[in-house]
Design a protein around this motif. Structure first.
Motif, PDB file in Angstrom:
ATOM      1  N   ASP A 169     -34.746 -12.767 -29.575  1.00 11.46           N
ATOM      2  CA  ASP A 169     -35.336 -13.544 -30.670  1.00 11.46           C
ATOM      3  C   ASP A 169     -34.382 -13.618 -31.857  1.00 11.46           C
ATOM      4  OD1 ASP A 169     -37.583 -13.882 -29.135  1.00 11.46           O
ATOM      5  OD2 ASP A 169     -38.687 -12.221 -30.060  1.00 11.46           O
ATOM      6  N   ARG A 170     -33.722 -12.506 -32.152  1.00  9.34           N
ATOM      7  CA  ARG A 170     -32.795 -12.500 -33.273  1.00  9.34           C
ATOM      8  C   ARG A 170     -31.617 -13.430 -33.014  1.00  9.34           C
ATOM      9  NH1 ARG A 170     -32.141  -7.661 -33.223  1.00  9.34           N
ATOM     10  NH2 ARG A 170     -30.096  -7.414 -32.248  1.00  9.34           N
ATOM     11  N   LEU A 171     -31.102 -13.381 -31.777  1.00  2.94           N
ATOM     12  CA  LEU A 171     -29.994 -14.268 -31.429  1.00  2.94           C
ATOM     13  C   LEU A 171     -30.421 -15.730 -31.479  1.00  2.94           C
ATOM     14  CD1 LEU A 171     -28.352 -12.324 -28.459  1.00  2.94           C
ATOM     15  CD2 LEU A 171     -27.504 -12.529 -30.800  1.00  2.94           C
ATOM     16  N   GLU A 172     -31.658 -16.003 -31.051  1.00  3.59           N
ATOM     17  CA  GLU A 172     -32.152 -17.384 -31.095  1.00  3.59           C
ATOM     18  C   GLU A 172     -32.281 -17.862 -32.536  1.00  3.59           C
ATOM     19  OE1 GLU A 172     -35.915 -20.044 -29.427  1.00  3.59           O
ATOM     20  OE2 GLU A 172     -35.783 -17.896 -29.017  1.00  3.59           O
ATOM     21  N   ARG A 173     -32.777 -16.966 -33.419  1.00  5.74           N
ATOM     22  CA  ARG A 173     -32.875 -17.347 -34.826  1.00  5.74           C
ATOM     23  C   ARG A 173     -31.492 -17.576 -35.427  1.00  5.74           C
ATOM     24  NH1 ARG A 173     -36.926 -13.279 -34.720  1.00  5.74           N
ATOM     25  NH2 ARG A 173     -35.437 -11.749 -35.546  1.00  5.74           N
ATOM     26  N   GLU A 174     -30.540 -16.713 -35.062  1.00 12.05           N
ATOM     27  CA  GLU A 174     -29.181 -16.898 -35.569  1.00 12.05           C
ATOM     28  C   GLU A 174     -28.572 -18.202 -35.057  1.00 12.05           C
ATOM     29  OE1 GLU A 174     -27.077 -13.443 -34.402  1.00 12.05           O
ATOM     30  OE2 GLU A 174     -28.051 -12.109 -35.856  1.00 12.05           O
ATOM     31  N   GLN A 175     -28.853 -18.519 -33.785  1.00 12.37           N
ATOM     32  CA  GLN A 175     -28.333 -19.765 -33.237  1.00 12.37           C
ATOM     33  C   GLN A 175     -28.949 -20.974 -33.944  1.00 12.37           C
ATOM     34  OE1 GLN A 175     -28.947 -20.180 -29.050  1.00 12.37           O
ATOM     35  NE2 GLN A 175     -27.767 -22.047 -28.877  1.00 12.37           N
ATOM     36  N   GLU A 176     -30.246 -20.907 -34.232  1.00 13.74           N
ATOM     37  CA  GLU A 176     -30.885 -21.998 -34.967  1.00 13.74           C
ATOM     38  C   GLU A 176     -30.298 -22.119 -36.363  1.00 13.74           C
ATOM     39  OE1 GLU A 176     -35.025 -21.191 -34.895  1.00 13.74           O
ATOM     40  OE2 GLU A 176     -35.298 -21.761 -32.790  1.00 13.74           O
ATOM     41  N   ALA A 177     -30.026 -20.962 -36.988  1.00 11.08           N
ATOM     42  CA  ALA A 177     -29.423 -21.010 -38.321  1.00 11.08           C
ATOM     43  C   ALA A 177     -28.032 -21.642 -38.273  1.00 11.08           C
ATOM     44  CB  ALA A 177     -29.350 -19.599 -38.914  1.00 11.08           C
ATOM     45  N   ARG A 178     -27.252 -21.283 -37.237  1.00 12.46           N
ATOM     46  CA  ARG A 178     -25.920 -21.895 -37.096  1.00 12.46           C
ATOM     47  C   ARG A 178     -26.033 -23.392 -36.847  1.00 12.46           C
ATOM     48  NH1 ARG A 178     -24.801 -17.065 -34.157  1.00 12.46           N
ATOM     49  NH2 ARG A 178     -25.242 -18.156 -32.198  1.00 12.46           N
ATOM     50  N   ALA A 179     -27.027 -23.781 -36.044  1.00 14.15           N
ATOM     51  CA  ALA A 179     -27.221 -25.214 -35.780  1.00 14.15           C
ATOM     52  C   ALA A 179     -27.617 -25.948 -37.060  1.00 14.15           C
ATOM     53  CB  ALA A 179     -28.282 -25.411 -34.702  1.00 14.15           C
ATOM     54  N   ASP A 180     -28.487 -25.317 -37.872  1.00 19.85           N
ATOM     55  CA  ASP A 180     -28.862 -25.946 -39.138  1.00 19.85           C
ATOM     56  C   ASP A 180     -27.653 -26.094 -40.052  1.00 19.85           C
ATOM     57  OD1 ASP A 180     -31.467 -26.113 -38.308  1.00 19.85           O
ATOM     58  OD2 ASP A 180     -32.089 -24.242 -39.272  1.00 19.85           O
ATOM     59  N   ARG A 181     -26.812 -25.053 -40.100  1.00 20.04           N
ATOM     60  CA  ARG A 181     -25.618 -25.160 -40.928  1.00 20.04           C
ATOM     61  C   ARG A 181     -24.687 -26.258 -40.421  1.00 20.04           C
ATOM     62  NH1 ARG A 181     -25.939 -19.456 -40.793  1.00 20.04           N
ATOM     63  NH2 ARG A 181     -24.320 -19.377 -39.165  1.00 20.04           N
ATOM     64  N   ALA A 182     -24.551 -26.351 -39.071  1.00 24.46           N
ATOM     65  CA  ALA A 182     -23.697 -27.396 -38.504  1.00 24.46           C
ATOM     66  C   ALA A 182     -24.240 -28.787 -38.823  1.00 24.46           C
ATOM     67  CB  ALA A 182     -23.573 -27.209 -36.997  1.00 24.46           C
ATOM     68  N   ARG A 183     -25.584 -28.936 -38.745  1.00 25.46           N
ATOM     69  CA  ARG A 183     -26.167 -30.241 -39.076  1.00 25.46           C
ATOM     70  C   ARG A 183     -25.955 -30.574 -40.550  1.00 25.46           C
ATOM     71  NH1 ARG A 183     -30.235 -28.724 -35.229  1.00 25.46           N
ATOM     72  NH2 ARG A 183     -31.384 -27.608 -36.848  1.00 25.46           N
ATOM     73  N   ALA A 184     -26.121 -29.558 -41.410  1.00 29.04           N
ATOM     74  CA  ALA A 184     -25.909 -29.804 -42.838  1.00 29.04           C
ATOM     75  C   ALA A 184     -24.458 -30.197 -43.112  1.00 29.04           C
ATOM     76  CB  ALA A 184     -26.291 -28.559 -43.638  1.00 29.04           C
TER      77      ALA A 184
END
Length: 383
Positions: A169-184
């Motif tokens: 779950d932590r890795l998934e949240r980190e991956q989502e955070a990285r994806a959000d940063r990449a989209r931004a």
């Protein structure tokens, strides 16, 4: 397959306490009658009561532990029945930690010692079974050691799986955070490129149109230059809004117009040279914002296509207010064959998807040498 596994697991979890209670009660009764242990000289009603009590204690161990531990002590000292003790040792390994687990081991040693004393006092088969040194060691290993170790293993396995799930779950949240940063970052890059390429050229167009408006002597040229300058400024304003949305870190919310701005849209099209008229049929009523925005998008896209492909054609925009929805019809007549502007052909596809998301239908077909765009947008299931 997954649903069947989940259903089976639920059935097992639901009926496991009942099955455990039946097994423990049966084993205690069989031990008291001598089928799998030492026959007890006590009356059968006493043995039956202890068997039922042991089964009940085992069946309720999920909510309370002390009845099972008490049943294990009484069953071993009175009947030399080991079933409740085995379950109690497993539960101790599964649930107890630290001092409580050490206390259970000390209590188990005391109970086994008490069983030795009872066996010495009763004598006979009971003494041989529970009071000889070899049997005591085997009983300690079988009643306490093995179930306890198994419970500890199950608990360790559960803790490991829980830790792995938390890590996933932590890795998934980190991956989502990285994806959000990449989209931004991508939105920021797109905004920068749009500003460098589009805004600069539109600004030049507005400046030149303003200069032409001041210096031109022909009234028609002045009017056209003024229209170009006004349209360019509006385009810069719209572009600035889009760039602001692209630079946002959160979810992108593009400001959209509704039916209140439809007359302004038609006026802009007339100023650009289109022959457009508007017709309303039915009784106008308050519409959900989503319906109004979608209807505006339909008209805007249809008029854009008319400007691209049939700028000299007569065009009619019709809004029909129905009891259960709104029908938008944009029809243009045949064109004289003037030059057409290039287009990607994706506007109507995106518009159809937008209408269908609201449960409506969109049709775009040639008709009588011209083109017809009809959208039916229902009022139900819209907000």
């Amino acid at each position: 397959m997954a649903s069947n596994a989940v259903a089976l697991r639920r059935v097992v979890q639901r009926y496991t306490p009942l099955l455990l209670a039946v097994v423990v009660a049966t084993a205690v009764w069989a031990s008291a009658t001598g089928d799998i242990g030492v026959r007890s000289p006590l009356p059968g009603v006493v043995a039956l009561f202890l068997a039922v009590a042991s089964g009940w204690a085992a069946g309720t161990v999920r909510t309370r532990r002390w009845p099972l531990f008490l049943a294990a002590v009484v069953g071993w000292l009175v009947l030399a029945a080991a079933a409740a003790g085995v379950v109690a040792s497993y539960q101790a390994g599964l649930r107890l930690r630290g001092r409580r687990l050490a206390g259970y081991l000390a209590a188990a040693a005391v109970v086994l010692t008490g069983g030795v004393l009872v066996g010495l006092a009763v004598g006979g088969v009971r003494r041989i079974t529970t009071a000889t040194s070899g049997n005591v060691l085997l009983l300690a290993a079988g009643l306490v050691g093995l179930p306890l170790v198994f419970g500890l293993w199950v608990r360790a396995r559960r803790d490991t799986l829980a830790a792995l799930r938390d890590r996933a779950d932590r890795l998934e949240r980190e991956q989502e955070a990285r994806a959000d940063r990449a989209r931004a970052e991508e939105r920021t890059r797109i905004a920068r490129e749009m500003h460098d390429v589009v805004a600069h050229r539109v600004s030049l167009m507005v400046v030149h149109a303003g200069a032409l408006e001041v210096t031109a002597a022909d009234a028609t040229t002045v009017e056209a230059a003024a229209l170009i300058r006004t349209t360019g400024r509006q385009a810069l304003t719209d572009l600035r809004e889009v760039l602001g949305v692209l630079r946002q870190a959160g979810p992108a919310v593009v400001p959209e117009r509704g039916l209140d701005e439809l007359d302004e849209l038609i006026g802009e099209s007339r100023a650009a040279g289109l022959r457009v008229c508007r017709q309303d049929e039915g009784v106008p009523s308050a519409l959900p914002a989503t319906v109004g925005r979608t209807a505006y998008r339909v008209v805007r896209e249809a008029l854009t296509n008319v400007r691209k492909h049939a700028a000299d054609a007569e065009t009619t925009v019709c809004l029909r207010y129905l009891a259960d929805g709104l029908e938008v019809v944009v029809r243009n007549g045949p064109s004289g064959g003037g030059p057409a502007l290039p287009g990607a052909g994706q506007g109507l596809l995106g518009l159809r998807e937008r209408v269908e998301l609201l449960g409506g239908r969109l049709a775009a077909t040639p008709e009588d040498g011209g083109f017809l765009v009809r959208a039916l947008i229902p009022l139900a299931d819209t907000a």
